[in-house]
Design an enzyme around this catalytic site. Structure first.
Site, mmCIF file in Angstrom:
data_model
loop_
_atom_site.group_PDB
_atom_site.id
_atom_site.type_symbol
_atom_site.label_atom_id
_atom_site.label_comp_id
_atom_site.label_asym_id
_atom_site.label_seq_id
_atom_site.Cartn_x
_atom_site.Cartn_y
_atom_site.Cartn_z
ATOM 1 N N GLN A 2 20.646 -0.098 34.654
ATOM 2 C CA GLN A 2 22.297 0.109 34.575
ATOM 3 C C GLN A 2 22.428 -0.025 36.085
ATOM 4 O O GLN A 2 22.702 1.286 36.749
ATOM 5 C CB GLN A 2 22.716 1.292 33.917
ATOM 6 C CG GLN A 2 24.279 1.543 34.024
ATOM 7 C CD GLN A 2 24.871 0.738 32.956
ATOM 8 O OE1 GLN A 2 24.515 0.778 31.945
ATOM 9 N NE2 GLN A 2 25.825 -0.096 33.174
ATOM 10 N N PHE A 3 22.612 -1.220 36.509
ATOM 11 C CA PHE A 3 22.721 -1.318 38.238
ATOM 12 C C PHE A 3 24.131 -0.951 38.455
ATOM 13 O O PHE A 3 24.658 -0.442 39.668
ATOM 14 C CB PHE A 3 22.855 -2.695 38.593
ATOM 15 C CG PHE A 3 23.591 -3.826 38.305
ATOM 16 C CD1 PHE A 3 24.660 -4.137 39.150
ATOM 17 C CD2 PHE A 3 23.733 -4.356 36.992
ATOM 18 C CE1 PHE A 3 25.467 -4.969 38.960
ATOM 19 C CE2 PHE A 3 24.514 -5.356 36.815
ATOM 20 C CZ PHE A 3 25.849 -5.520 37.584
ATOM 21 N N THR A 4 25.324 -1.001 37.569
ATOM 22 C CA THR A 4 26.559 -0.507 37.909
ATOM 23 C C THR A 4 26.611 1.010 38.100
ATOM 24 O O THR A 4 27.655 1.516 38.551
ATOM 25 C CB THR A 4 27.506 -1.067 36.587
ATOM 26 O OG1 THR A 4 27.050 -0.164 35.216
ATOM 27 C CG2 THR A 4 27.509 -2.403 36.523
#
Length: 145
Positions: A78-80
């Protein structure tokens, strides 16, 4: 490294209509990696999560870890989680590691959890995913290195 930890009764992740990871009782992990992360941070966070006492005993106190309870893990990249929303109206993701750095560390993180005896299911790195979970509690924590 930043991980959102959610205690769950069940969770699954689907990519293009195919279920690629599914668990029953355990932890749903949303895993973010920043460009400063190394194996050291991965090992620290994996150990912290595996031993985090967030499951209740018979008196209702959080005294058991996912290891103690024989729970499973669903780990989703989950890079966000490294989105900076302080300025403007569009998140800035400059703090997130580039995929060529993040993917090996994400895979290492999952390996470290498995080495502790946990069953780890995953999403698909870099894919658009539909994530479903039934939160237990709810109990949601953020673990950072």
């Amino acid at each position: 490294m930043r991980v959102v930890v959610q205690r769950t009764r069940e969770a699954s992740v689907t990519v293009a209509g195919e279920v690629v990871g599914q668990i029953d009782h355990g932890l749903m992990l949303l895993v973010g990696i920043t460009h400063e992360d190394t194996e050291k941070e991965v090992e620290f966070v994996a150990d912290k999560i595996a031993n985090l006492r967030i499951f209740e005993d018979e008196e209702g106190k959080m005294n058991f870890s996912v290891l103690d309870k024989g729970g499973q893990i669903l780990s989703v990249s989950q890079f966000t989680l490294y989105g900076d929303c302080r300025k403007g109206r569009r998140p800035n993701f400059m703090a997130a590691a580039r995929p060529e750095q993040a993917e090996p560390l994400y895979e290492l993180f999952n390996t470290k959890l498995r080495e502790k005896g946990l069953q780890v299911e995953t999403g698909r790195f870099g894919a658009m995913m539909d994530v479903r979970l039934l939160n237990d509690g709810p109990v949601t924590l953020i673990v950072e290195s």
